[in-house]
Design an enzyme around this catalytic site. Sequence first.
Site, PDB file in Angstrom:
ATOM      1  N   ARG A  59      40.474  38.394  34.969  1.00 48.27           N
ATOM      2  CA  ARG A  59      41.221  37.552  34.026  1.00 48.27           C
ATOM      3  C   ARG A  59      40.483  37.372  32.709  1.00 48.27           C
ATOM      4  NH1 ARG A  59      42.224  35.162  38.950  1.00 48.27           N
ATOM      5  NH2 ARG A  59      40.532  33.697  38.585  1.00 48.27           N
ATOM      6  N   GLU A  96      29.496  30.713  45.760  1.00 48.08           N
ATOM      7  CA  GLU A  96      29.268  29.584  46.661  1.00 48.08           C
ATOM      8  C   GLU A  96      28.926  30.055  48.088  1.00 48.08           C
ATOM      9  OE1 GLU A  96      32.302  26.750  46.178  1.00 48.08           O
ATOM     10  OE2 GLU A  96      31.165  25.137  47.134  1.00 48.08           O
TER      11      GLU A  96
HETATM   12  P1  AMP Z   1      31.810  30.492  38.629  1.00 48.48           P
HETATM   13  O1  AMP Z   1      30.939  31.705  38.736  1.00 48.48           O
HETATM   14  O2  AMP Z   1      31.663  29.574  39.800  1.00 48.48           O
HETATM   15  O3  AMP Z   1      31.643  29.775  37.302  1.00 48.48           O
HETATM   16  O4  AMP Z   1      33.321  30.969  38.713  1.00 48.48           O
HETATM   17  C1  AMP Z   1      33.943  31.535  37.605  1.00 48.48           C
HETATM   18  C2  AMP Z   1      34.822  32.677  37.999  1.00 48.48           C
HETATM   19  O5  AMP Z   1      35.630  32.366  39.127  1.00 48.48           O
HETATM   20  C3  AMP Z   1      35.758  32.995  36.860  1.00 48.48           C
HETATM   21  O6  AMP Z   1      35.743  34.405  36.658  1.00 48.48           O
HETATM   22  C4  AMP Z   1      37.117  32.483  37.289  1.00 48.48           C
HETATM   23  O7  AMP Z   1      38.113  33.455  37.051  1.00 48.48           O
HETATM   24  C5  AMP Z   1      36.986  32.180  38.770  1.00 48.48           C
HETATM   25  N1  AMP Z   1      37.329  30.780  39.110  1.00 48.48           N
HETATM   26  C6  AMP Z   1      36.472  29.858  39.588  1.00 48.48           C
HETATM   27  N2  AMP Z   1      37.091  28.709  39.864  1.00 48.48           N
HETATM   28  C7  AMP Z   1      38.380  28.883  39.517  1.00 48.48           C
HETATM   29  C8  AMP Z   1      39.542  28.038  39.532  1.00 48.48           C
HETATM   30  N3  AMP Z   1      39.500  26.770  39.981  1.00 48.48           N
HETATM   31  N4  AMP Z   1      40.710  28.559  39.084  1.00 48.48           N
HETATM   32  C9  AMP Z   1      40.776  29.825  38.628  1.00 48.48           C
HETATM   33  N5  AMP Z   1      39.720  30.669  38.606  1.00 48.48           N
HETATM   34  C10 AMP Z   1      38.536  30.206  39.027  1.00 48.48           C
END
Ligand code: AMP
Length: 172
Positions: A59, A96
Amino acid sequence: MHNLASLIRAVPDFPTPGIVFRDITPLLADAAEFARCIALLAEPWREARVQAVCAIESRGFIFGAALATTLGAGFVPLRKPGKLPPPVVAVDYELEYARDRLEARNDALRKGERVLVADDVLATGGTLCAARTLVERLGATVVGASVLIELAALPGRARWGNASPLHALLSY
Ligand code: AMP
């Protein structure tokens, strides 16, 4: 901003229980609001002399590619494993409950090239920080990060730190 936010759907318990998924597809489908969203995302970076936007599969590509053309910069995809032909440079990072990997072509960026990192959502920050590590490993300079949505209850912004600015259009 009200209109933009109303075009992002919150989907509880997707893809797993406890996660509120931010569905951006209604925003993408609205011609005027999507264009406005890209203009607003680009605004803070107009004077930053961005030469390349590096965005995260998948995305992130949507916003990153539009941002790149708006800023007059090139677009470099940071991809999931096995999608790019070799030679690639890779960075492993922790999610996670799992590990993941981002890859880029080893000649995707020039030394010292000014890079903006882009994604749709900042959650824990693991993905965005891995993207920064990958860009730096390629010898380029990260001038900042742009995300559409920041999940403020999570430590993404703290993890990004203060070395370069992080801009989020919406915060939940
Ligand atoms: P992080 O590495 O935990 O910051 O997660 C970011 C990645 O996970 C991004 O590429 C987002 O597309 C996806 N992502 C994480 N949480 C969500 C959420 N609540 N809704 C949509 N996409 C998410």
